[in-house]
Each structure stands twice: as structure tokens, then as C-alpha cells.
Design a protein around this motif. Structure first.
Motif: not given
Length: 625
Positions: A348-363, A376-387
């Protein structure tokens, strides 16, 4: 002695010399015939001028054995490190076994990858069968009737091919990267990415009151955008907010997603939450009180380069804990309770940076959906990727069977990182991608990547006081429209290092990270991450390995010029382009060898070594032309 052993022994000796473990460099002798290193056996082996990162390496003709190198290691080690020395010996032997297992199956794996690339098997079950028709330990590697295969077609299949090819190449610095401590051959072949397997996940019923997380479980309910605090903080919420109704699929509609009570045969109890479990982690999870691992596997997965992160849909990865170690005995692949939330906050911090820096072609990958149950062995994270077609940067130097690589060339792969600018004779993924998306212009594709990489990371550091541990495994190129430059995809941000003072000066709130180690106002600590991760691994290893090392200094110079006069830009220039030597990480020392009391709090930020400045070599040569 096999070629794999000679190769591994040379890499191990070079790493120990680079880190000067146990004062190994004091054994070097110099005379009119060159530089030599005296081993414990009394044999003096010739050293050659260093490639990237160090002054000297083992000369290729020496024919070292692993026993010679480990014997020398044992002799120079102090008694307090005896446990680490023994563990590293086992790690090296595991790495050698990993080389041999892959070498024995490389033609089979390449055939499997070619089938995946060409879209063999229109349905998920057919693709899984092509990957591995067998079944072991209750894990149906073949999908088949009744399985729910998350692997889709098109770019999703191509993405997982690139991930497997990336696993063919070794880590640019860590010599025993082929080792996966704790795995036998059968499990390695069934679950490691270099073998391109497919398997189905297991599931555990976890008491709801133990669980915290954020976002909606994939497929458990129609996807809603994750809630976030405008300040950048990400609360840890009880899962009472999560609906438990019937599944309507992943957001892409390409998978049946989370199992639920509406799925035939699945238990439905509001007091419990279903957690995905990697098959390798089942024995550990089965021993956790109050948690029940269900017998029925569900959802076909394929390992990415990370191995603990698996692809379950064309645009969806799941990060799951594993009871193994990689890149050092201390680098356990479990997931600590606060890590997932901190990664979401960093994003979320990096998304705010990108909102301020629209010329950076980063996703940024969407990593806002996760859950943890305090173990430590009971967890998960779902990562959604761009097109788009996603090519991991770590895959660029891997040999590409898609351009007719002769299989003998795949027996032993190591980074090609020298100053001779020799172009590789074996076609690599980089050549294949350049042919597909850049008119065959490899240099142009690399130059564009380096411009993006440095523009992003230099601006992060100079303007916002942020340094990312985004090495080649956590970066990718995303190709969308034909003829357009790629975007830079960044994922897995829990290794962020940020300056609270610099964030506040830029008008950004300091996220409420749970790990205090991710915050520092020391500019040199931030620069250390930039040099060892962004410069060494994400830039130099790729460009020099491809034979275009001269592009690195030019791209960094351009990125720094944008901030000319800024104190942090001056510091970064002093630590890179103008430095006599470049800092490095002592990965073997911190990851396995040294007693814990002599290692940094974060083993991934343990410095203490340095090497010649490959940037000055090219920068000065260009200036004199």
C-alpha cells in the motif's frame, strides 16, 4: 568425480574466498606464476581474476573435489562454528544431489515444458497429466476427474514455463542454491519447480477464533476490493468479516477457488476456516492441536521459482509455508505471523508512491489477501497478477528449450558474469523474449529493463527513503500490447527497508509495521540494500550474464542524474559509480556457517564483504572514449 561436483566445488570455494570465511584469504600466495590458494590437503590451487563481486575465484582447470573444499572449510573454522560447518557440508551434498537429479531428468522436463508452452491439454486435468501422471502420498499429481485445476491457458501457462526455466539457473551468488534441505529425491521431483510438476493442495480446518487476515478468500465469495486505511496501515482483522457462502470462482472465473460447504463432500462449520496446505507441510500441520488436515486434496498447483509459492490460476499465486530451508540453513521457508501483514502494508505504501509518480511504468502484484493462524506453518497469501505475458527476471539467463537448446548444455548451469562481454552460445530465455517482443534486439530489451529498474529504485531511495529487497526472483517483465515496452512487475515486498524521517518529509504516513527491523533512518543501511539487491542481483547479474555489462553503469548514471545535487543521490553515487569497491553480503556465513551470535539480526542483511567495482571499469572506459 562428475562435472557437477567440480562445478559446485569451485563455486563453494569461490564463495568462501569472497566472504573470507575463517581468514581464508590469508592462505593466498603470490609469485611470478600467479595467485594460488593452499588447501588443507597442502595442494595449492590456482586462482583466476574475479568475475563479478570478488577479486579472485578458483581457476576452471583445477578440478576441485567437494571433499577438498569442505576439508579446508573445517580447518579454517573456529570451534564455535562447528555446527554450522557440518550443516553447510550437508547443504553442499544436497545441492550436488539436486544437480544430479535434474541432470538425469532434464530431457523429460524439457518435453513437459514444451507441451505446456504449446498449450498441450486444453483442460487443467490434461495438463496435469502431462506434467506427472503419478500419484504419491495422497497427492494426485495428475488432476483428472473431480480435481479442480487452477492452471489456465495462454499467458498463464507461459508464465509457469518461465518460472520452471528460472529454476534451471543457479543463484548468482549463493553456491548451494540447488539444495533444498529436508527433501528426499522423491519429494524434490514431485514439488520443486525445476521439475515442472503439478500436484493438488491439501486443506486444514482451523478454528476461526485463531485466524486473522485481510481481504476475501479467493473464490469464497464474489471478490470485493480489499479495504485499506488511507494512511497506509493495514489492520489485522478477524475473519468474522469474511462471508462463508458458496463459491462463485476466482475473480478471473478460471478456477473453482476455495472449497466450501457447498462443494460436494466438504464439511461446513462456521466455527472453522479452511486453510490451503502444501503437501510437504501436512505432517507439521497435522501435529498442531485443534487443527484437522482433511483427506481430500483440492485445487491443482504448480510451483513457481520460490517453490513455496504456487500457481493455482492464470493470474493467481498462493504463498504457503514449507518445512524446508533454501539459501542457507537459517532461511526457513515458513511464514512468520507478522510477515504477511507487513508485506500488505509495504504494498500500500508503494502504491501511494506510484500514485505520485505516474511516469514510472511499474505495476505491483496485489498481495492484500492473506490469513494466518498464529503458527509459522499455518498461513497463506493470495497474489493476483496483472494481464499480459509475465517473464520473471530470474528466468532471463536460463537456457530456453523454446529456441532449440541442445539438452547436454543443461547439465550444469552457472551464471556467466565476466568482463569479456562474451555472448552466450546457448540460446536463453532472454533471446526468446527479445525475438517475441523486441524484434530480436537483446541489448535494447536489457537497456529498457535497466532504465525502468534504476528509475524506480533510485527514486524510491532518494525521494522517499525506501529500499526494496526486490531481487531477480521478485521482479518480472510484463508484456501486453505488441511493440510496446514492458512494464516492471514488483512482488513480495515484506523485505522492505524504509526511513521514517524520509517518509514523513515526503508527506507519507509511516506504516504500522510489526517488524521493527524494516525501519531505519541510516542512509548507509538503505544504500547497502540498493547495492546488494538492486545493483548486484537485479541489474549486474542479468546484464553481465547476458554479455551486456556495459549497460549497467549508463542506466544508473541516467537515473542518478535526475536527482543531481540531492544528498541521498550523492551518497548513492559515492557508494556505486565512484566507489573503489562495492559492498556485498556474506550469504554463506550468515545463512549457515557462523554462530548465531555473530550474525546480523536479519541474516539477509549481513554484510562484511566487498568486491571490485565493475561499474567504475565500464564508466571510466566510456568517459575516455
Amino acid at each position: 568425480m562428475t562435472g557437477a561436483e567440480r562445478h559446485l566445488a569451485a563455486r563453494v570455494l569461490s564463495a568462501l574466498l569472497r566472504e573470507d570465511y575463517g581468514g581464508l584469504a590469508s592462505r593466498m600466495t603470490r609469485d611470478k606464476d600467479g595467485v594460488r590458494l593452499v588447501l588443507a590437503s597442502g595442494r595449492a590451487v590456482r586462482l583466476a581474476p574475479g568475475l563479478l563481486y570478488q577479486d579472485f575465484v578458483s581457476a576452471p582447470e583445477e578440478g576441485l573435489t567437494l571433499g577438498e573444499v569442505l576439508g579446508t572449510l573445517a580447518e579454517v573454522a573456529g570451534p564455535q562454528d562447528s555446527g554450522g560447518v557440518a550443516a553447510f557440508g550437508e547443504e553442499c551434498r544436497a545441492a550436488l544431489r539436486g544437480h544430479e537429479w535434474l541432470d538425469a531428468r532434464r530431457d523429460e522436463v524439457l518435453t513437459r515444458l514444451a507441451l505446456l508452452w504449446n498449450g498441450a491439454g486444453a483442460s487443467g486435468g490434461d495438463m496435469a497429466s502431462a506434467a506427472d501422471p503419478g500419484t504419491r502420498g495422497g497427492v494426485d499429481a495428475g488432476g483428472g476427474a473431480g480435481s479442480r485445476d487452477g492452471a489456465g491457458s495462454g499467458d498463464g501457462e507461459r508464465s509457469i514455463v518461465y518460472e520452471s526455466l528460472a529454476a534451471f539457473a543457479e543463484h548468482p551468488v549463493y553456491p548451494a542454491s540447488r539444495a533444498r534441505l529436508g527433501l528426499a529425491e522423491m519429494d524434490t521431483v514431485a514439488f520443486a519447480p525445476e521439475f515442472a510438476p503439478a500436484f493438488r493442495l491439501r486443506w486444514a480446518r482451523v478454528p476461526r477464533e485463531r485466524v486473522t487476515g485481510a481481504g476475501d478468500p479467493p473464490g469464497a465469495w464474489p471478490h470485493h476490493p480489499p479495504r485499506s486505511d488511507p494512511s497506509g496501515a493495514w489492520p489485522s482483522e478477524p475473519l468474522d468479516a469474511w462471508p462463508s457462502g458458496p463459491s462463485d470462482g476466482w475473480p478471473s472465473g478460471a478456477s473453482d477457488g476455495w472449497p466450501s460447504g457447498a462443494s460436494d463432500g466438504w464439511p461446513s462449520d462456521p466455527a472453522y476456516v479452511l486453510f490451503p496446505v502444501h503437501p510437504l507441510t501436512v505432517p507439521v500441520v497435522s501435529g498442531i492441536p485443534g487443527v484437522t488436515v482433511l483427506d481430500r486434496p483440492y485445487l491443482t498447483a504448480r510451483p513457481t521459482l520460490s517453490m513455496r509459492t504456487v500457481q493455482v490460476g492464470p493470474r493467481t499465486h498462493l504463498k504457503l509455508p514449507l518445512p524446508i530451508s533454501t539459501l542457507g540453513a537459517r532461511n526457513r521457508r515458513s511464514i512468520k505471523p507478522g510477515t504477511l501483514g507487513d508485506g500488505a502494508r509495504a504494498e500500500l505504501l508503494l502504491r501511494e508512491v506510484l500514485r505520485r509518480e505516474p511516469d514510472l511504468d511499474v505495476v505491483l502484484a496485489d498481495e492484500q489477501t492473506y490469513a494466518h493462524a498464529g503458527h509459522e506453518y499455518l498461513g497463506w497469501m493470495a497474489r493476483r497478477l496483472p494481464a499480459g505475458e509475465i517473464v520473471p527476471v530470474a528466468a532471463l539467463l536460463a537456457p530456453s528449450p523454446l529456441t532449440g537448446v541442445p539438452s547436454p548444455e543443461l547439465a550444469v548451469l552457472s551464471p556467466v558474469v565476466d568482463h569479456a562481454h562474451a555472448r552466450p552460445s546457448v540460446p536463453r530465455v532472454l533471446d526468446h523474449v527479445a525475438a517475441r517482443h523486441a524484434g530480436g534486439d537483446v541489448a535494447g530489451l536489457l537497456a529498457g529493463y535497466l532504465r525502468l529498474l534504476f528509475a524506480w529504485n533510485v527514486r524510491l531511495l532518494v525521494t522517499y527513503g525506501i529500499a526494496l529487497e526486490a531481487h531477480q526472483q521478485n521482479l518480472a517483465l510484463v508484456f501486453t500490447e505488441p511493440g510496446t515496452p514492458p512494464r516492471l512487475l514488483v512482488k513480495d515486498n515484506d523485505g522492505i527497508l524504509a526511513s521514517p524521517d524520509r517518509l514523513r518529509a515526503a508527506g507519507l504516513a509511516v506504516p504500522g509495521f510489526t517488524d521493527p527491523r524494516v525501519l531505519t533512518d541510516d542512509p548507509h543501511a538503505l544504500a547497502d540494500v540498493f547495492v546488494t539487491i538492486t545493483l548486484h542481483l537485479a541489474a549486474a547479474a542479468v546484464a553481465f550474464g547476458a554479455g551486456y555489462g556495459e549497460l549497467v553503469a549508463d542506466a544508473l548514471e541516467k537515473a542518478l542524474a535526475e536527482h543531481r545535487g540531492h544528498p541521498m543521490a550523492r551518497l548513492l553515487r559515492a557508494r556505486t559509480l565512484d566507489a573503489a569497491r562495492l559492498v556485498g553480503k556474506s550469504m554463506v556465513t550468515a545463512g549457515t556457517l557462523a554462530d548465531r551470535g555473530r550474525v546480523a539480526a536479519d541474516v539477509n542483511k549481513h554484510y562484511g564483504t566487498s568486491g571490485p567495482n565493475y561499474l567504475r571499469h565500464h564508466h571510466r572506459r566510456k568517459a575516455s572514449q
